[in-house]
Design an enzyme around this catalytic site. Structure first.
Site, PDB file in Angstrom:
ATOM      1  N   ILE A  46       0.872  -1.179   0.000  1.00 27.34           N
ATOM      2  CA  ILE A  46       0.000   0.000   0.000  1.00 27.34           C
ATOM      3  C   ILE A  46       0.907   1.227   0.000  1.00 27.34           C
ATOM      4  O   ILE A  46       1.609   1.484   0.984  1.00 27.34           O
ATOM      5  CB  ILE A  46      -0.906   0.006   1.252  1.00 27.34           C
ATOM      6  N   GLU A  58       4.277  -7.846   2.970  1.00 27.92           N
ATOM      7  CA  GLU A  58       4.613  -8.736   4.086  1.00 27.92           C
ATOM      8  C   GLU A  58       4.196  -8.115   5.416  1.00 27.92           C
ATOM      9  O   GLU A  58       3.603  -8.768   6.273  1.00 27.92           O
ATOM     10  CB  GLU A  58       6.123  -9.004   4.120  1.00 27.92           C
ATOM     11  N   CYS A  97      11.049  -5.616   6.214  1.00 28.42           N
ATOM     12  CA  CYS A  97      10.145  -6.761   6.435  1.00 28.42           C
ATOM     13  C   CYS A  97      10.888  -7.924   7.081  1.00 28.42           C
ATOM     14  O   CYS A  97      10.322  -8.643   7.911  1.00 28.42           O
ATOM     15  CB  CYS A  97       9.499  -7.176   5.116  1.00 28.42           C
TER      16      CYS A  97
HETATM   17  N1  THU Z   1       7.554  -4.097  -1.727  1.00 32.66           N
HETATM   18  C1  THU Z   1       6.869  -5.021  -0.977  1.00 32.66           C
HETATM   19  O1  THU Z   1       5.644  -4.915  -0.792  1.00 32.66           O
HETATM   20  N2  THU Z   1       7.561  -6.049  -0.449  1.00 32.66           N
HETATM   21  C2  THU Z   1       8.899  -6.267  -0.646  1.00 32.66           C
HETATM   22  O2  THU Z   1       9.465  -7.145  -0.026  1.00 32.66           O
HETATM   23  C3  THU Z   1       9.637  -5.436  -1.600  1.00 32.66           C
HETATM   24  C4  THU Z   1       8.984  -4.153  -1.942  1.00 32.66           C
HETATM   25  C5  THU Z   1       6.794  -2.989  -2.314  1.00 32.66           C
HETATM   26  C6  THU Z   1       7.045  -1.657  -1.684  1.00 32.66           C
HETATM   27  C7  THU Z   1       6.668  -0.722  -2.816  1.00 32.66           C
HETATM   28  O3  THU Z   1       5.264  -0.526  -2.781  1.00 32.66           O
HETATM   29  C8  THU Z   1       7.011  -1.495  -4.081  1.00 32.66           C
HETATM   30  O4  THU Z   1       7.128  -2.855  -3.679  1.00 32.66           O
HETATM   31  C9  THU Z   1       8.295  -1.052  -4.750  1.00 32.66           C
HETATM   32  O5  THU Z   1       9.333  -1.028  -3.852  1.00 32.66           O
END
Ligand code: THU
Length: 140
Positions: A46, A58, A97
């Protein structure tokens, strides 16, 4: 962990990518966590116009679980890739995360990264983040 359970987690993580709110990166991530009580908690990333409040998939899943009183976990499946991608590459959990996993999960917590339900890799939290800083460093 049984292969059918791994596939179920990946399928749920893939579904969650449809809910990602990513007007800035257009990179959609989904996650599904299996808690020790057998329940599955899901999350998507988000984003925010101010960037830093962005929450990864995560952490969304972890915080949903913890906010419902669940703090013991077995495994997480993570999938991610750009909008409209026909094939996904592996998407590793970011450092923030991993640190959140470190707070709630044991060394043998299973991290599943997947391109599809049939193509995935697994590693334990301690393999992914050795020498991790966690509750034991502060609480003993
Ligand atoms: N992102 C995640 O949701 N999890 C990860 O482990 C890597 C990155 C998201 C954060 C952001 O919204 C997008 O991916 C680009 O970095």
């Amino acid at each position: 962990m049984e292969e059918s359970k791994i596939r179920e987690l990946i399928a749920k993580a893939l579904e969650m990518r449809n809910f990602s709110y990513t007007p800035y990166s257009h990179f959609n991530v989904g996650a599904a966590i299996l808690a020790k009580n057998g329940k599955i908690y899901t999350g998507c990333n988000i984003e925010n116009a101010s960037f830093t409040p962005t929450n990864c998939a995560e952490r969304t899943a972890f915080f949903k679980a913890v906010s419902e009183g669940v703090k013991e976990f077995e495994a997480i499946a993570i999938v991610g890739g750009p909008d409209g991608a026909t094939e996904l590459d592996y998407c590793a959990p970011c450092g923030v995360c991993r640190q959140v996993m470190s707070e709630f999960c044991k060394d043998d917590f299973l991290i599943i990264t997947a391109k599809s339900e049939n193509e995935y890799r697994t590693e334990t939290l301690v393999e992914n983040l050795p020498y991790r800083f966690g509750p034991k460093d502060l609480l003993g």
